[in-house]
Design a protein around this motif. Structure first.
Motif, PDB file in Angstrom:
ATOM      1  N   ALA A  21       0.850  -1.192   0.000  1.00 37.69           N
ATOM      2  CA  ALA A  21       0.000   0.000   0.000  1.00 37.69           C
ATOM      3  C   ALA A  21       0.880   1.234   0.000  1.00 37.69           C
ATOM      4  N   SER A  23       1.928   5.312  -0.111  1.00 38.21           N
ATOM      5  CA  SER A  23       1.418   6.582   0.370  1.00 38.21           C
ATOM      6  C   SER A  23       2.440   7.662   0.052  1.00 38.21           C
ATOM      7  N   SER A  29      -2.826   9.783   4.363  1.00 40.69           N
ATOM      8  CA  SER A  29      -2.448   8.384   4.483  1.00 40.69           C
ATOM      9  C   SER A  29      -3.311   7.525   3.564  1.00 40.69           C
ATOM     10  N   THR A  30      -2.758   6.412   3.135  1.00 42.60           N
ATOM     11  CA  THR A  30      -3.457   5.481   2.272  1.00 42.60           C
ATOM     12  C   THR A  30      -3.924   4.303   3.106  1.00 42.60           C
ATOM     13  N   TRP A  31      -5.182   3.957   2.990  1.00 47.07           N
ATOM     14  CA  TRP A  31      -5.754   2.828   3.717  1.00 47.07           C
ATOM     15  C   TRP A  31      -5.934   1.676   2.756  1.00 47.07           C
ATOM     16  N   TRP A  39      -7.373  -3.767   8.445  1.00 48.42           N
ATOM     17  CA  TRP A  39      -6.901  -2.664   7.605  1.00 48.42           C
ATOM     18  C   TRP A  39      -5.486  -2.289   7.976  1.00 48.42           C
ATOM     19  N   CYS A  40      -4.803  -1.662   7.023  1.00 53.48           N
ATOM     20  CA  CYS A  40      -3.453  -1.153   7.244  1.00 53.48           C
ATOM     21  C   CYS A  40      -3.340   0.217   6.592  1.00 53.48           C
ATOM     22  N   THR A  41      -2.498   1.065   7.151  1.00 51.92           N
ATOM     23  CA  THR A  41      -2.243   2.378   6.574  1.00 51.92           C
ATOM     24  C   THR A  41      -0.766   2.718   6.729  1.00 51.92           C
ATOM     25  N   TYR A  43       1.917   6.236   6.436  1.00 56.41           N
ATOM     26  CA  TYR A  43       1.989   7.685   6.268  1.00 56.41           C
ATOM     27  C   TYR A  43       3.339   8.205   6.742  1.00 56.41           C
ATOM     28  N   CYS A  53      -1.390  -1.430  11.393  1.00 56.71           N
ATOM     29  CA  CYS A  53      -2.321  -2.472  10.961  1.00 56.71           C
ATOM     30  C   CYS A  53      -3.219  -2.838  12.135  1.00 56.71           C
TER      31      CYS A  53
END
Length: 106
Positions: A21, A23, A29-31, A39-41, A43, A53
């Motif tokens: 993922a 960013s 931030s990208t989810w 889910w994970c992000t 940033y 996560c």
């Protein structure tokens, strides 16, 4: 022992075709959806690439990667399950961050 475990996990992540993922450093931030509904992000936060996560399996391996303004790439230590990880660019700002989600660890 730690080096052997880290090397094994790196090989597992690389061979499993990890989900990444991205960013951008100047974007929000990208989810991404994690395996099994979590889910994970990823940033940037100053000189750190931060990855979070939640809701993923306790044996799921993952790591955060950061590309620094200096051009150097750094990776956090491997994490299992929910949590936060950081990749440190030192005094250089982060240009790009991503999360690599790997396989379940036996």
């Amino acid at each position: 022992m730690r080096r052997t475990a880290a090397l094994l996990m790196t090989v597992l992540l690389a061979s499993a075709g990890v989900l990444v993922a991205p960013s951008a450093a100047h974007a929000e931030s990208t989810w991404i959806p994690g395996p099994n509904g979590g889910w994970c992000t990823a940033y940037p936060s100053g000189p750190f690439g931060v990855g979070v996560c939640s809701g993923i399996e306790p044996r799921r391996a993952w790591a955060v990667h950061a590309t620094c303004e200096s051009g150097i790439s750094v990776t956090s230590g491997l994490r299992l399950g929910d949590g936060t990880a950081t990749a440190n660019c030192g005094s250089s700002p982060v240009r790009y961050t991503s999360i690599a989600i790997g396989p379940l660890v036996p």
